[in-house]
Enzyme design. Structure first.
Site, PDB file in Angstrom:
ATOM      1  N   CYS A 123       0.840  -1.199   0.000  1.00 52.09           N
ATOM      2  CA  CYS A 123       0.000   0.000   0.000  1.00 52.09           C
ATOM      3  C   CYS A 123       0.881   1.257   0.000  1.00 52.09           C
ATOM      4  O   CYS A 123       1.529   1.529  -1.001  1.00 52.09           O
ATOM      5  CB  CYS A 123      -0.983  -0.056   1.159  1.00 52.09           C
ATOM      6  SG  CYS A 123      -2.468   0.883   0.797  1.00 52.09           S
ATOM      7  N   HIS A 156      -3.517  -4.765   1.934  1.00 57.44           N
ATOM      8  CA  HIS A 156      -2.845  -5.155   3.177  1.00 57.44           C
ATOM      9  C   HIS A 156      -3.003  -6.660   3.346  1.00 57.44           C
ATOM     10  O   HIS A 156      -4.115  -7.134   3.556  1.00 57.44           O
ATOM     11  CB  HIS A 156      -3.486  -4.450   4.375  1.00 57.44           C
ATOM     12  CG  HIS A 156      -3.178  -2.991   4.439  1.00 57.44           C
ATOM     13  ND1 HIS A 156      -2.307  -2.449   5.330  1.00 57.44           N
ATOM     14  CD2 HIS A 156      -3.623  -1.963   3.676  1.00 57.44           C
ATOM     15  CE1 HIS A 156      -2.228  -1.149   5.150  1.00 57.44           C
ATOM     16  NE2 HIS A 156      -3.020  -0.827   4.144  1.00 57.44           N
ATOM     17  N   GLU A 163      -1.538  -8.257   5.833  1.00 53.87           N
ATOM     18  CA  GLU A 163      -1.061  -8.560   7.182  1.00 53.87           C
ATOM     19  C   GLU A 163      -2.133  -8.445   8.261  1.00 53.87           C
ATOM     20  O   GLU A 163      -1.846  -8.699   9.424  1.00 53.87           O
ATOM     21  CB  GLU A 163       0.126  -7.645   7.532  1.00 53.87           C
ATOM     22  CG  GLU A 163      -0.231  -6.198   7.870  1.00 53.87           C
ATOM     23  CD  GLU A 163      -0.607  -5.359   6.673  1.00 53.87           C
ATOM     24  OE1 GLU A 163      -0.634  -5.875   5.545  1.00 53.87           O
ATOM     25  OE2 GLU A 163      -0.908  -4.170   6.853  1.00 53.87           O
TER      26      GLU A 163
END
Ligand code: GLN
Length: 189
Positions: free
Chosen positions: A78, A170, A172
């Site tokens: 990102c 994302h 994560e």
């Protein structure tokens, strides 16, 4: 493998957890000295103008450029991908300019237009997995040396150029460490 996470701004702890789940040892990187201790680096999401300015202030921009020139693998997510890009539309932060991609910042709209979805990326996982797009950029151009590993609604969202990996989403924060494992075992090994 010892992997650094740029720890100046953004979702640092989540990347550290995902990297550990993928089997890496994690070093939080705030200085060029700390960068010397790692074999690979993650630049997290956050706000690319702020993150780029903070990296420049502590000399990490030049240090990352030099290490990438020597072959260090980097995964930018990102805002981290925005910093890796050669060009960014929609307000240009101080770019590292290392990857042959152009991005448009905030191209999906405002915070309210952020969303989660399933991504299918056989290079990472034979099954679809969940990822989050948070005020994400769109990749508007990829150079001839850039491999598109995954698309979402036709748009490239996971790209690789040699030892550089970039995601507009994302990976994560949705409890799946497949992209981090791919980075450690396929890109950085
Ligand atoms: N919108 C941010 C930017 O342009 C990136 C958002 C993110 O990293 N989740 O820098």
């Amino acid at each position: 493998m010892r992997v650094g996470v740029v720890a100046l701004q953004g979702d640092v702890a989540e990347h550290a957890d995902a990297l550990r789940a993928a089997g890496a040892e994690v070093v939080l990187v705030r200085t060029p000295e700390a960068l010397e201790r790692v074999q690979a680096l993650v630049i997290p999401g956050g706000e690319s103008t702020t993150l780029g300015a903070l990296m420049a202030r502590c000399g990490l921009d030049q240090a990352v450029r030099r290490r990438v020139g020597e072959g260090m693998p980097v995964f930018g997510t990102c805002a981290g991908l925005i910093l890796l890009a050669k060009r960014a539309a929609g307000g240009e932060p101080p770019l590292l300019g290392l990857m042959d991609v152009a991005v448009e910042r905030n191209a999906y709209g405002r915070q309210r237009e952020s969303f989660e979805d399933e991504l299918y990326c056989p290079a990472v996982d034979p099954n679809p997995f969940r990822v989050a797009f948070i005020r994400a950029p769109v990749i508007t151009w990829v150079g001839p040396g850039v491999e598109v590993l995954a698309r979402h609604e036709g748009l490239p969202v996971l790209v690789r150029q040699g030892r550089l990996l970039g995601a507009t989403f994302h990976p994560e924060i949705t409890g799946h460490c497949g992209v981090h494992r791919y980075f450690c075992t396929q890109v950085a090994s």
